[in-house]
Design an enzyme around this catalytic site. Structure first.
Site, short mmCIF file in Angstrom:
data_model
loop_
_atom_site.label_atom_id
_atom_site.label_comp_id
_atom_site.label_asym_id
_atom_site.label_seq_id
_atom_site.Cartn_x
_atom_site.Cartn_y
_atom_site.Cartn_z
N ASP A 5 0.87 -1.19 0.00
CA ASP A 5 0.00 0.00 0.00
C ASP A 5 0.90 1.23 0.00
O ASP A 5 1.34 1.69 1.05
CB ASP A 5 -0.91 0.00 1.24
CG ASP A 5 -1.96 1.11 1.20
OD1 ASP A 5 -1.71 2.14 0.54
OD2 ASP A 5 -3.02 0.94 1.81
N ARG A 29 -13.88 -4.16 -5.71
CA ARG A 29 -14.79 -3.68 -6.74
C ARG A 29 -14.43 -4.34 -8.05
O ARG A 29 -13.23 -4.55 -8.34
CB ARG A 29 -14.68 -2.16 -6.94
CG ARG A 29 -15.43 -1.33 -5.91
CD ARG A 29 -16.95 -1.46 -6.06
NE ARG A 29 -17.65 -0.73 -5.02
CZ ARG A 29 -17.98 -1.23 -3.82
NH1 ARG A 29 -17.68 -2.47 -3.50
NH2 ARG A 29 -18.63 -0.48 -2.94
N ASP A 54 -16.29 -11.59 -5.66
CA ASP A 54 -17.56 -11.16 -5.08
C ASP A 54 -18.12 -9.95 -5.81
O ASP A 54 -19.27 -9.59 -5.63
CB ASP A 54 -17.35 -10.80 -3.60
CG ASP A 54 -18.66 -10.48 -2.90
OD1 ASP A 54 -19.60 -11.30 -3.03
OD2 ASP A 54 -18.76 -9.42 -2.24
N GLU A 67 -22.59 -5.59 -12.69
CA GLU A 67 -23.42 -6.40 -11.77
C GLU A 67 -24.88 -6.09 -12.02
O GLU A 67 -25.22 -4.92 -12.19
CB GLU A 67 -23.05 -6.07 -10.32
CG GLU A 67 -21.63 -6.48 -9.96
CD GLU A 67 -21.21 -6.09 -8.55
OE1 GLU A 67 -22.08 -5.69 -7.75
OE2 GLU A 67 -20.01 -6.16 -8.26
N HIS A 107 -21.91 -10.15 -4.79
CA HIS A 107 -21.60 -8.96 -3.98
C HIS A 107 -22.17 -9.09 -2.55
O HIS A 107 -22.96 -8.27 -2.11
CB HIS A 107 -22.15 -7.69 -4.66
CG HIS A 107 -21.42 -6.45 -4.24
ND1 HIS A 107 -21.11 -5.43 -5.09
CD2 HIS A 107 -20.93 -6.06 -3.02
CE1 HIS A 107 -20.48 -4.48 -4.44
NE2 HIS A 107 -20.36 -4.83 -3.18
N ILE A 108 -21.75 -10.19 -1.90
CA ILE A 108 -22.30 -10.48 -0.57
C ILE A 108 -21.24 -10.48 0.52
O ILE A 108 -21.55 -10.79 1.67
CB ILE A 108 -23.01 -11.86 -0.56
CG1 ILE A 108 -22.06 -12.94 -1.10
CG2 ILE A 108 -24.32 -11.82 -1.33
CD1 ILE A 108 -22.53 -14.37 -0.84
N ALA A 109 -20.00 -10.16 0.18
CA ALA A 109 -18.93 -10.29 1.19
C ALA A 109 -19.24 -9.48 2.45
O ALA A 109 -19.01 -9.91 3.56
CB ALA A 109 -17.59 -9.88 0.60
P1 NAD Z 1 -9.95 1.66 3.31
O1 NAD Z 1 -10.19 3.01 2.74
O2 NAD Z 1 -9.90 1.50 4.79
O3 NAD Z 1 -8.57 1.09 2.71
C1 NAD Z 1 -8.23 1.15 1.35
C2 NAD Z 1 -6.70 1.16 1.26
O4 NAD Z 1 -6.34 1.03 -0.11
C3 NAD Z 1 -6.05 2.46 1.77
O5 NAD Z 1 -5.11 2.17 2.80
C4 NAD Z 1 -5.37 3.04 0.53
O6 NAD Z 1 -4.13 3.68 0.83
C5 NAD Z 1 -5.14 1.78 -0.30
N1 NAD Z 1 -4.91 2.02 -1.72
C6 NAD Z 1 -5.53 2.91 -2.55
N2 NAD Z 1 -5.03 2.80 -3.79
C7 NAD Z 1 -4.09 1.81 -3.76
C8 NAD Z 1 -3.23 1.23 -4.73
N3 NAD Z 1 -3.23 1.65 -6.02
N4 NAD Z 1 -2.41 0.23 -4.35
C9 NAD Z 1 -2.38 -0.21 -3.06
N5 NAD Z 1 -3.15 0.33 -2.09
C10 NAD Z 1 -4.00 1.32 -2.44
O7 NAD Z 1 -11.04 0.71 2.67
P2 NAD Z 1 -11.65 -0.66 3.24
O8 NAD Z 1 -12.69 -0.33 4.27
O9 NAD Z 1 -10.56 -1.59 3.58
O10 NAD Z 1 -12.45 -1.17 1.94
C11 NAD Z 1 -11.77 -1.45 0.72
C12 NAD Z 1 -12.78 -1.59 -0.41
O11 NAD Z 1 -13.56 -2.75 -0.18
C13 NAD Z 1 -13.82 -0.46 -0.49
O12 NAD Z 1 -13.34 0.66 -1.22
C14 NAD Z 1 -14.99 -1.12 -1.17
O13 NAD Z 1 -14.92 -0.89 -2.55
C15 NAD Z 1 -14.80 -2.60 -0.88
N6 NAD Z 1 -15.87 -3.21 -0.06
C16 NAD Z 1 -16.57 -4.25 -0.57
C17 NAD Z 1 -17.56 -4.88 0.17
C18 NAD Z 1 -18.32 -6.08 -0.38
O14 NAD Z 1 -19.38 -6.42 0.12
N7 NAD Z 1 -17.80 -6.76 -1.37
C19 NAD Z 1 -17.86 -4.42 1.46
C20 NAD Z 1 -17.10 -3.37 1.97
C21 NAD Z 1 -16.12 -2.76 1.20
#
Ligand code: NAD
Length: 309
Positions: free
Chosen positions: A171, A235, A259, A264, A283-285
């Protein structure tokens, strides 16, 4: 004041809004009828969406009374946050409310590779008492590579380390890694290529932004071990699906858990549907009873707070 909810919300959220004195109109399918949404929004002071309503400049301009947008979840890629900021509309979301659910999904994905109990059960019911095929593997000692080290990754890392896995993370946007390393035990890797090459499982936890679009494409997939798996709960659009389908078909990697998809619900023409080594979920995670009560309540409270100010 009136609040419009255009996607699925748990009743706890609606009750919270009503108890705060708001009039609530809820139609969980309204997100799919753009014309009606554009017409209706003019009468509302608050809008609550999940991930399918496109809250762009056009929608915000059609709602001149809008004081706040609430997002039932994390990931603001369906909301034009720059336009919201310009128009003075705060966007609130359910920070951390479903992170534990997503982390448990990732553990489940890895465990279903190492011990595919559902397949063994299926065979037993079909008359096959086949122990050799179901020789499993231990997660202990395997390397999990996390791309993005935010809220979800923290929880995944802690769980994976408690299973005896080595956890590495990439990251480049984190200024100070010390607290992550001491809190989770993640080993920081500064090169994405190195992380991909060393990991038995790769799990994506980054937002979808112009810079993460197709972050994982053909060359990244070919940097991975042929025995490795990729898990995407972030995503669709972060992995190039055409390249992934090719990598799964030609054996460049062993499998994928998806997921989220670029479109979608999944299109019948999506090549990933023909890959037996891809597990695809709708999309249920982040979707568990506990997380949805937390999400709905948190967003309702945040929306109420902004509207009462
Ligand atoms: P968060 O904002 O806490 O963490 C995201 C991290 O990604 C940050 O630390 C950021 O610095 C890093 N980042 C950004 N661009 C990057 C890159 N090019 N390379 C490496 N790291 C990079 O977010 P989170 O709460 O951990 O959630 C992450 C994602 O999960 C959300 O944006 C959302 O799209 C997805 N999500 C999906 C579900 C689901 O049901 N499938 C549920 C919740 C969240």
């Amino acid at each position: 004041m009136k609040i419009l909810i255009t996607e699925l919300i748990w009743k706890e959220g609606i009750e919270e809004l009503i108890n705060n004195g708001f009039q609530v109109d809820y139609d969980e399918n309204l997100w799919s009828n753009r014309e009606e949404l554009l017409r209706k929004i003019s009468n509302y002071d608050g809008l609550i969406v999940r991930n399918q309503t496109i809250a762009d400049q056009e929608l915000m301009a059609a709602g001149p009374q809008l004081k706040v947008i609430g997002r039932l979840g994390v990931g603001l890629d369906n909301i034009d946050t720059a336009s919201a900021k310009k128009m003075g509309i705060p966007v609130v979301y359910a920070k951390n409310a479903n992170a534990t659910s997503v982390a448990e999904y990732v553990m489940m994905a890895m465990l279903s590779v190492s011990r595919p109990l559902h397949l063994a059960d299926y065979d037993v019911r079909n008359g096959n008492w086949d122990r050799k095929t179901y020789t499993g593997m231990e997660l202990a000692g395997k390397t999990l590579g996390l791309i993005g080290l935010g809220e979800i990754s923290h929880r995944v890392a802690k769980r994976a380390i408690s299973f005896g896995m080595k956890v590495a993370g990439y990251d480049p946007f984190i200024a100070d890694y010390d607290h992550i390393v001491s809190e989770t035990g993640v080993q920081i890797i500064e090169s994405l290529a190195d992380l991909l090459a060393e990991s038995d499982f790769i799990s994506l936890h980054v937002p979808l932004t112009p810079s993460t679009k197709y972050l994982i494409s053909e060359s990244e997939l070919h940097s991975m071990k042929v025995s490795s798996y990729i898990i995407n709960t972030s995503r669709g659009g972060i992995i190039n699906e055409r390249d992934l389908a090719a990598a799964l078909t030609n054996g460049a990697i062993a499998g994928a858990f998806l997921d989220v998809l670029e479109t979608e619900p999944i299109l019948p023409s999506n090549k990933l549907l023909t890959c037996s080594n891809a597990v695809i979920t709708p999309h249920i995670a982040g979707l568990t009873e506990e997380s949805q009560i937390r999400t709905s309540l948190l967003v309702a409270k945040e929306v109420a707070k902004v509207m009462k100010n």
